[in-house]
Design an enzyme around this catalytic site. Structure first.
Site, PDB file in Angstrom:
ATOM      1  N   ASP A 145      11.138  -6.333  -1.315  1.00 53.80           N
ATOM      2  CA  ASP A 145       9.838  -5.839  -0.869  1.00 53.80           C
ATOM      3  C   ASP A 145       8.731  -6.880  -0.973  1.00 53.80           C
ATOM      4  OD1 ASP A 145      10.676  -3.378   0.118  1.00 53.80           O
ATOM      5  OD2 ASP A 145      10.696  -2.486  -1.855  1.00 53.80           O
TER       6      ASP A 145
ATOM      7  N   TYR B 227       8.411   4.238   1.405  1.00 50.21           N
ATOM      8  CA  TYR B 227       8.318   4.182  -0.044  1.00 50.21           C
ATOM      9  C   TYR B 227       6.997   3.620  -0.552  1.00 50.21           C
ATOM     10  CZ  TYR B 227      10.944   4.826  -4.308  1.00 50.21           C
ATOM     11  OH  TYR B 227      11.408   5.317  -5.506  1.00 50.21           O
TER      12      TYR B 227
END
Lengths: 751, 751
Positions: free
Chosen positions: A329, A413
């Site tokens: 990420d 997310y």
């Protein structure tokens, strides 16, 4: 050397609009006329070299004018596109001198993170493509649904795979409920994954997904003759309040957190922050989000730089193509790029200071990302307390924290990141995982070994989140050679007549890390990482001044050692890495994680380089160089989803604590005032506030609180009867319990 | 069977003054005329048997009148002293029937916890004794000091030792500064430990302490000819604000936490508490402090009883008599007995409900211990959040917690205990260690392997704190046989063509605990303890409804397996114990810890009994009985003190989280309103509040916050220039960053 009377601008000052534009313009100018198109990916400050910055900081803290003016350099990362072929290029621009000082062209296999523009592009081309339309003919979807695609990184390449820049899409349907675009499409996954070549903009293929359960094949079954009917169950997967299948709670009374006299912190220019003897400079990068530079307490340096470096999210579903489902990420996305624009009273409660940042749009021009960081104080319960049992005198102070928080959304997310400084000299590093778990379709009525069914037809796959935090210490000194990293452990001593006759003794062992290495958390021996100054002793204990933390023994990456997932993130296989400092080395899994087959330039490579941290290296370390140690702490969570994680998961919180260890000569919070908060109020039994007169001052009745109440009527107690005593003294209350202070009051203390 | 119209009083109602007096009077009456004296130790409710209480609770929750009236029994624990010899006796009194229904006399070696009265007695007799005076002649103490003794449990007996009830004292000097009785005597330890026989009130001996450092003998050196001069350094060890050697901070601005509409919880009679779908009955015992009975969420039972059971504090200094330095703060002291009288605005911030309790004084008569438990709500940051990247719509809710807190002082040390229920269905169990570390003298200038010098002449010994929390589950059922305990672990699967072709797959293994056992935390496999209902399935996932927790892999007891320290607390050698339920079995280290040589009736004995939890026991379990599983979670901290832990240590916080696992059909906090808090305010750079008009609503300037600010003047930014935007929409702010939502706004979503 600056000789004019203007103060030297601080080298850690944030990027400005003008600097960004200037850097971009210089790059455009350089490439004008080459017949190329420039696609800008990001523009950010090139951090000063440690040696130069250190010299500056020493002068700054001594109140002197720094001798060296550090060149102001800005990194421009872009694709130089010629004949449709992109060349990823980095130009380092000296925006003051107005010149490009360094150019780097990266090999074709290095894929940098995706930009928002690429995501948008993918979506449009995909849904318009015949390939996608054909694939969708396999399914029959109710009329009140629309197709929605979440663009995703293509993920790690299989060993034999060699592809250009790809992107893939997770395909969902969204219920057109009330025409509300915030209906939750993640409840309706469709078992195909379209893949696109981002350079040619061609659709490459559409992967089909297995949708079976326990015992079924790893591979998708061939399509049936007639379209498969999806999403007929009619249940709700909504989380937006206006779409929810249940009423919102109406009995959550507000908690107001206010600072009527203002906050205790100051934010100065050049992002200097001061709070309760702490002082640091706040940075923000597209990849890391907020970072702390030059963290000092009471004028003494502690950390040169503190940052989240990487997080990988490997999925444990062995069915292809999920071996490629492994997000980085930071490297694939960028936490700073994905940072939320925070909202007062929602993301942050109390008296809040927001910070925004300048970012580049696809044309390389400045935009502002609003409120990407919030800073505020908070109360975290009791900080220290002692009651003298002889006098019943309690001295109690609160633990005050200063929170630097940022939140990133990565498609489905969310992560909430925070650094928390506290009044006891501690630093807490916190992550909260929330948002919507990544899901894939599963046939109705089946269950799976690879995840949990959280909604009809929806499998939330088992996965892990493994974080790496980079800690660059400067323990009581800016000198690179003064910081040592020591592992301290507590070991049993076998019972023996000479040193441990009763078997209760145990031993504290210390081992200085002499060269770059990795190791794991080991709670069995209470393994503690100490960052110490080898030249400065605590005047009380005689020990090196230091800061310490205990690495959490969270589960490490489960993927097989020989898997691509593991090869891409060796950092995730150990809790602790200690590496030799080099400028620009900030990434636990290396600079390019996107589509990587293995780590390049991450902590594994840094350790293999063999740097050492002592004056005389051991033989095995001779290939590296004498270095300053950088510490990487790795922790994570294995997330085998619960039904409760659907449709949006409650935060899962992880923390570790960097705390002083003989850095100070006493509890640094000793001078915290134990002042009583005057706005706290007593509540009667039924959630109602007592009248102000009885707020702990005039009370004294010992009757009628629940534990002494006598009527078992089953009814609520009449609030009028409930005036609990608080802090009642003996004089006020003769029925106070028999405490030690009373016993001691009966006796005359010896003198 | 009750047939009148009065509701049956709840069996978990708190003890009343009248009940306590009645029980005491019946005991006095019984023993009158025996020629004995009664010394009352404690009086508390005898908890109903599980079978009876369960029947009651089922009826209660069904809204029916419980059929059985459970007898109201009160335990009276006292010494029956005849001819100077105390006989520890327990009478169980039916206070409604007015009769004693059970009598237990304990063997002489069973030493119950000390009372406050015993502590006072020790001090007086000791300082008056010739033996103590003679011992003190070894030392010369400055005139402005006075002697102070901390009574301590005598500790564990050495294998060959056989002694009656003893008490020992740690001896200190206290500076008579300003005649302030709160001067910190712990800075001035004196190397002797007087020991007294509590029955005969005779001083037995005075132990002398070794005061050497690294390499010195384990045993004390003989006294020198002339008195040893102590405490000449003149440094300050004070923590009371009026005595502090530094000014208190003046820049800590207040944080006010208020609930203008009141709190969201209700406390009903018979200590029934309701908050946000949670419901439980609060209990309080002299030994455990607060306990939670019958914890339910939305009407479904989760835990039958939740309590802190024991904590042992073994010291790792091998020099005698420190092998006996091992406190059992529940068994030797009693957390409820030592509970602080909490103060509003100091121990608890916000809108607080206090609970008091009835206790017995040494005459067995009722006293009230005021405000021993506080309950309040608090905000713990973001609870769940998701931002739709297409629309930029964020839905964010806060994590609200309900805190049940109590604090105990055990001589020098403090513990803050809390149970925290939250809006996501979770229960956090928290301990905070604070107070003053236990210290012993060390010769000036020396350092030690056994601890850290935290003040001149003061050695803070290395030690551990090992807690046991008792969890009695009732997962979605009051039936004893429906709850199963399952260990769930995540294991790698070696890469193989058939089941894990790419090596990313991993496996979740489950093992139901079939009979009483112990095991350790194992983060390597993410060992998770699940408490499940074997008969109730989650309708979404098909799995057993359950609650889970991950045992923390904290360091276990270091003392040698053959040591008395280890024998007294086998529980401290493993993280997890699962035992068969029996009424009255609440103590991890057994009922009598004081002066124990080994555990009796603790978790080790319970496991050895061999109870089983399945219908068909394995052969090895045949000696026990079919039982309901009780779970004991053990965790702790190895505390090798830092100088920062002096003179009062900052809290060291430990938590574990009991969370729903497929207990609900979605996130239980889904219906939490995401209402914006209206009292939160924006701060400019300098801690000053923005004027209300700019609070996030009318702002929109993108200039002049620290990260975009451009003048490197080194001065504070003018607050007037600082009006950070918050929640600015695209309409309001054209320079908003290039987010996905913008990209998606550019495109037309496929329909």
């Amino acid at each position: 050397m600056t000789s004019d009377s203007q103060p030297t601008p601080h080298p850690l000052r944030p990027l400005t609009d003008e600097e960004l534009s200037r850097a971009r313009d210089l790059v455009v100018e350089k490439h004008a006329g080459d017949g190329v198109a420039l696609f800008f990916r990001s523009v950010y400050v090139d951090e000063p070299k440690r040696e130069e910055l250190t010299e500056y900081l020493i002068a700054e803290h001594a109140g002197q004018t720094p001798k060296t003016r550090i060149p102001r350099q800005v990194t421009v990362l872009f694709d130089r596109v010629k004949d449709g072929v992109p060349q990823l290029t980095e130009e380092i621009v000296d925006v003051e001198a107005g010149e490009i000082c360094r150019t780097k062209e990266f090999p074709a296999y290095c894929q940098t993170s995706y930009t928002a523009a690429e995501f948008g592009l993918f979506h449009d081309i995909c849904v318009a493509s015949d390939m996608f339309k054909t694939a969708m003919e396999e399914f029959s979807i109710p009329e009140d649904f629309t197709i929605t695609i979440d663009p995703w990184p293509y993920g790690g390449l299989d060993p034999e795979e060699d592809v250009p820049r790809y992107m893939q899409g997770l395909v969902y349907a969204r219920k057109k409920t009330d025409n509300n675009p915030d209906a939750n499409h993640y409840g309706y996954p469709i078992p195909i994954i379209p893949v696109m070549d981002m350079a040619t903009k061609n659709m490459i293929r559409v992967d089909r997904l297995a949708t079976g359960g326990k015992g079924d094949s790893l591979y998708p079954s061939p399509p049936s003759d007639k379209p498969k009917e999806l999403f007929t169950h009619g249940q709700s997967a909504e989380y937006a309040p206006e779409l929810l299948d249940r009423p919102l709670r109406t009995d959550v009374k507000p908690i107001d957190i206010t600072q009527p006299e203002g906050a205790s912190f100051k934010v100065h220019s050049d992002n200097l922050v001061e709070w309760q003897k702490w002082r640091f400079r706040l940075g923000f990068t597209p990849r890391e989000g907020a970072i702390l530079h030059d963290v000092c307490y009471d004028g003494r340096p502690i950390l040169y730089r503190l940052s989240f470096s990487e997080m990988t999210v490997p999925y444990g579903d062995p069915r292809p193509p999920f071996q490629r489902k492994q997000a980085f990420d930071f490297g694939d996305g960028g936490i700073g790029r994905a940072a939320n624009n925070l909202k007062l009273g929602c993301d942050c409660l109390g008296a809040i200071h927001y910070v925004s940042t300048v970012v580049a749009n696809p044309e390389g021009k400045p935009d502002v990302a609003q409120n990407v960081v919030c800073m505020h104080e908070q109360d975290n319960g009791i900080g220290w307390k002692h009651t003298n049992f002889r006098t019943d005198r309690a001295v109690v102070t609160r633990l005050r924290e200063f929170v630097i928080q940022f939140i990133a959304t990565l498609a489905n997310y969310e992560y909430v990141f925070a650094f928390k400084l506290d009044t006891a000299g501690g630093i807490t590093v916190e992550t909260r995982a929330t948002g919507i778990v990544s899901v894939v379709p599963i046939d109705d009525g089946k269950v799976s070994d690879y995840g949990n069914v959280v909604f009809p037809g929806v499998l939330a796959q088992n996965h892990q989140h493994i974080f790496a935090v980079r800690i660059d210490p400067s323990i009581d000194s800016y000198s690179e050679s003064e910081t040592a990293v020591v592992l301290e452990e507590s070991h049993p001593i076998p019972m023996n007549k000479e040193t441990n006759p009763f078997g209760n003794g145990y031993e504290v062992r210390r081992e200085r890390i002499e060269s770059a290495m990795y190791t794991d958390a080991e709670p069995k021996v209470n393994r503690t990482v100490k960052m110490e100054n080898v030249n400065k002793k605590n005047p009380i204990s005689g020990k090196n001044v230091g800061y310490k933390f205990v690495p959490n023994a969270t589960q490490l990456m489960l993927a097989d050692e020989n898997s691509t997932q593991a090869a891409r993130a060796p950092y995730a296989k150990h809790h602790l890495w200690v590496t030799g400092y080099r400028d620009e080395e900030l990434w636990a899994a290396g600079e390019f994680t996107n589509q990587s087959k293995k780590e390049e330039g991450g902590v594994k490579a840094m350790v293999e380089r063999g740097d050492w941290f002592v004056d005389t290296p051991s033989a095995s370390s001779e290939k590296g160089q004498r270095s300053h140690p950088v510490v990487w702490n790795v922790f994570g969570l294995t997330h085998n989803p619960r039904v409760e994680d659907w449709p949006v998961m409650p935060v899962e919180i992880h923390q570790f604590h960097i705390r002083p260890a003989d850095f100070f000569t006493s509890n640094p919070a000793l001078d915290m005032p134990g002042k009583k908060n005057e706005t706290s109020v007593l509540l009667s039994c039924c959630g109602k506030t007592e009248s102000p007169q009885t707020n702990g001052e005039k009370s004294g009745s010992t009757q009628a609180d629940p534990l002494t109440h006598q009527q078992g009527t089953g009814d609520d107690i009449d609030p009028k009867k409930l005036q609990n005593g608080n802090g009642a003294t003996d004089k006020e209350n003769k029925r106070k319990s028999t405490t030690l202070s009373k016993i001691f009051a009966w006796k005359k203390e010896s003198t």
